[in-house]
Design an enzyme around this catalytic site. Sequence first.
Site: not given
Length: 402
Positions: A90, A146, A206, A218, A222
Amino acid sequence: MNATLESAFAFAQAQVRALIAAYPADYYPMYTVHGKFGQDTKRWTHWCDGFYPGMMFLFAEATGESFWLDEAVKRSTPLEPRQYDRAVHDLGFLFFSTHLRWLELGGPEAHINALLDQAGKTMAMRFMEKGQYLRSFVEPASLFIDIMMNVGTIFQAGLRLSDEHLLAVAHRHCETTRRTIVRGDGSTSHEALFDLTSGECLRQSTHQGWRGDSCWARGLAWSLYGFTRTYQQTGRALYLQTAMANADYLLTQLPGGGVTTWDFDAPNQDIDSSGSAIAASGLLDLAAVCPDPVKGAAYRAWAIRSLELCCEQYLGDKTPGFEGILNGSIYHIHKNIGVHEACLFSEYFFVEALWKAIRPSAKPIPAVVTPYPEDSLPAQFKTWVDGPTEEDVASPVDGATK
């Protein structure tokens, strides 16, 4: 001028000012509990810590007020050791929302560029040669959608340093993501799982969505936003085509604009406003680079209408005592964490989208602010030469998912 969006942007500033006054400077809000911050204890990888100061950087750009820039920097410099954090995927969330924005507002160029370069190098260490992807924080066999929001750190470093290895890693990850997670209709899975021996993609899966073959809203956002940014960074048409496929799928689900549900295929159609906030911000960028003016206009119209509906239905002023900006977001529906609350990823991208929508073509020049030369930075950031010690690096995370 859009009075609804202008008013929401002003409300967002008031809410963040209130948080600054109510909570200590070392507190990084993540999600509300019954409308209040300060009780958000399950954080896992602290992946949202950049979003709070990130909003302050946006307000600094919008207003030119030194207050916002000073508060943003105060909360961004403590994050800097994480440029070496190999436990997470991240680093884009952490540093594009903070230091990249600081750089654009005149922050210390040499210091910030060095930090962003290192963040990109750290991200590249997640690359799995067998499979050609950046592994998620969950396990080596896992690729998350993500990560498309974070691969930009590798492009940032690779392009600035003219590092062909970094650029190859980033491109291969994007190509693998497009092949294994983005479907033919433009929808997306949350995760792809790989065989570590052969590198073969075994299946879609998932943690956040309804099923491995469903479309978690979401995650779609992304992808849309991430592929748009990689196109902006690299100019590769394939990434633009992927972002447009994501956008076209989104518009088939909510053709007139709207507030997304948590998963477009789930029988339980709970609203998740974070999907709309993230998608709106990505669509405003995509509209600006779309080669088809008709589609570009449709993308922008969807983004504006979706933001208006979020304001009308879920802006925090609708709930007395609510400490967030945007209600109706979902952090993790299966764990019942941050469900129908304010979540910092939603807060940040909602504010970012509002600013993109109302920003004049000529940006205001920030006011004269406190200088932040390298000599003013904490000593620990200046003494690392070959990287931090083991004690400086974040400890491995538990098995929780986000």
